[in-house]
Design an enzyme around this catalytic site. Structure first.
Site, mmCIF file in Angstrom:
data_model
loop_
_atom_site.group_PDB
_atom_site.id
_atom_site.type_symbol
_atom_site.label_atom_id
_atom_site.label_comp_id
_atom_site.label_asym_id
_atom_site.label_seq_id
_atom_site.Cartn_x
_atom_site.Cartn_y
_atom_site.Cartn_z
ATOM 1 N N SER A 178 0.818 -1.208 0.000
ATOM 2 C CA SER A 178 0.000 0.000 0.000
ATOM 3 C C SER A 178 0.862 1.272 0.000
ATOM 4 O O SER A 178 1.734 1.406 -0.847
ATOM 5 C CB SER A 178 -0.939 -0.058 1.205
ATOM 6 O OG SER A 178 -2.164 0.489 0.877
ATOM 7 N N HIS A 236 -7.692 -6.035 0.716
ATOM 8 C CA HIS A 236 -6.475 -5.233 0.741
ATOM 9 C C HIS A 236 -5.625 -5.661 1.938
ATOM 10 O O HIS A 236 -5.950 -5.334 3.079
ATOM 11 C CB HIS A 236 -6.886 -3.763 0.885
ATOM 12 C CG HIS A 236 -5.750 -2.795 0.916
ATOM 13 N ND1 HIS A 236 -4.999 -2.497 -0.192
ATOM 14 C CD2 HIS A 236 -5.243 -2.035 1.918
ATOM 15 C CE1 HIS A 236 -4.087 -1.596 0.132
ATOM 16 N NE2 HIS A 236 -4.204 -1.305 1.404
#
Ligand code: GCU
Length: 419
Positions: A256, A397
């Site tokens: 990320s 995620h």
């Protein structure tokens, strides 16, 4: 735990909901800058020409997106705080190294946590930042608890209280996983540090971080991403002095926002032998021109400190940017690259991540490296490629055991085999 992660990652999406598109059919047509046209507008037909073009292209990314990394000449000190030759059930050597900068006594320094497998001499090493301190990654009781400011990712005062990690947060990282035992068992070392060691991650954080020490204003030369990328290079500097690991085989990895920082570090610093992007999305692996998931406008609004002031001036006119992220992948060539996306992470524009890597293939081909072997984004849980690789994982995620399984295979098959 899943709930916490969801809340964390959906907040910005909720804030900017009206501008978010998740429909491939609604993406306006765009044209990517030709990757084989140099900054001087000449056609690039050889690896040597690409190399000659390299510094100007790095400079262009710095000026327009990540900020220009200043020349920093501070004397550095490495203090081995502790070593343990019987860590992780006797399978690893653990070292904790404090990297301090003489000219910046305001900074506590970078606390590097290093695990080295005992059964391999001078192994390749995964190197990356972590979100919540080294101690949050596992249950090793001797790993130091970070004292530095941190984002309250968890909204759980038992783990992060008043933006400081508590004793109870050992082994409780929710944002990222570094499976030390698995990495070690496959014969790789790992080196990690908390990203807030160099700059706290908030809009005013630069004042207390390295950028503040240099008296640069936030808006001009560089950015938090630039500072975190710099941190990764300083960690690599240390590894170059440590005879127990092979620093020539350092694989920089990040999830990320930390994947964005790792990407910029790898693009600038060619000592990194390989780069792995885990769902780095906007400002990372994803093409900027695609209107899908998080956009340039949204990221700059929610995280104004991540990128340079100049980057913000492209609001509403991203097509005017003279490059896109496929060219940043080109800057990694001929080194090895792995990009991964997740089905439950449309925010990061998985197809945009695939397309950025795909459109970098011509540069890898200049060096005789193979491409992905497919023209369109593969189905879920179906890794593709050889020298450069991609997968689209099912699930949310995160950085999962499945992701690591692929990365360790890639590291063994590609990185270890290269000279
Ligand atoms: C937010 C942000 C992303 C970033 C992510 C993270 O979702 O919008 O750009 O990658 O946080 O770092 O976890």
């Amino acid at each position: 735990m899943k709930k916490i992660i969801c809340i964390l990652f959906f907040i910005p999406q909720m804030l900017a909901a009206q501008n978010v598109n998740y429909d491939e059919a609604r993406i306006p047509a765009y044209t990517l800058p030709d990757i084989l046209t140099g900054i001087d507008n000449k056609k690039i037909t050889s690896a040597a020409q690409w190399e000659a073009n390299r510094p100007a292209l790095v400079r262009l990314f710095a000026e327009n997106v990540y900020g220009i990394t200043p020349e920093i000449k501070s004397r550095v000190k490495y203090k081995i705080i502790e070593t343990n030759n019987n860590a992780l059930g006797g399978k690893a050597i653990r070292k904790q190294v404090l990297i301090t900068f003489e000219d910046f006594p305001q900074l506590n320094g970078i606390n590097l946590l290093l695990y080295i497998p005992k059964h391999i001499r001078k192994p390749s090493v995964f190197i990356g930042l972590n979100f919540e301190g080294n101690h949050s990654l596992g249950n090793d009781p001797d790993v130091l608890i970070t004292q530095n400011w941190m984002v309250d990712f968890q909204k759980n005062p038992e783990h992060i209280f008043k933006n400081r990690a508590t004793l109870a947060s050992r082994g409780k990282a929710v944002v990222e996983t570094w499976p030390a035992e698995t990495i070690i068992s496959k014969g790789f070392a790992m080196a990690t540090a908390y990203y807030g060691d160099i700059e706290p991650d908030h809009a005013e954080g630069w004042k207390a971080g390295l950028r503040g020490c240099l008296n640069k204003t936030e808006e001009t030369e560089w950015s938090a991403m630039g500072a975190w990328a710099w941190q990764l290079s300083r960690m690599l500097d240390y590894l170059e002095t440590d005879n127990d690991v092979n620093s020539k085989k350092a694989i920089v990895i990040g999830h990320s926002r930390l994947g964005k920082a790792a990407f910029w570090a790898a693009a600038q610093d060619q000592r990194f032998a390989a780069f792995i992007s885990n769902e780095s999305g906007e400002g990372g692996a994803a093409l900027k021109r695609r209107w899908y998931g998080e956009t340039h406008e949204i990221i700059n609004k929610n995280f104004p400190h991540w990128f340079s002031g100049k980057y913000k001036t492209y609001a509403g006119s991203i097509d005017a940017l003279p490059f896109d992220q496929h060219q940043l992948f080109g800057l990694i060539a001929p080194r090895a690259v792995y990009v991964s996306s997740a089905e439950g992470d449309q925010w990061a524009d998985p197809n945009g991540e695939f397309l950025a890597l795909k459109n970098a293939e011509p540069v890898f081909a200049l060096y005789g490296k193979n491409g992905l072997g497919v023209d369109a984004q593969p189905k879920v849980d179906n890794p593709v490629g050889s020298d450069i690789r991609y997968h689209y994982r099912s699930g949310k995620h995160h950085m999962t055991a499945y992701d690591w399984e692929q990365y360790l295979k890639f590291a063994a098959e590609v990185v270890n085999k290269r000279k």
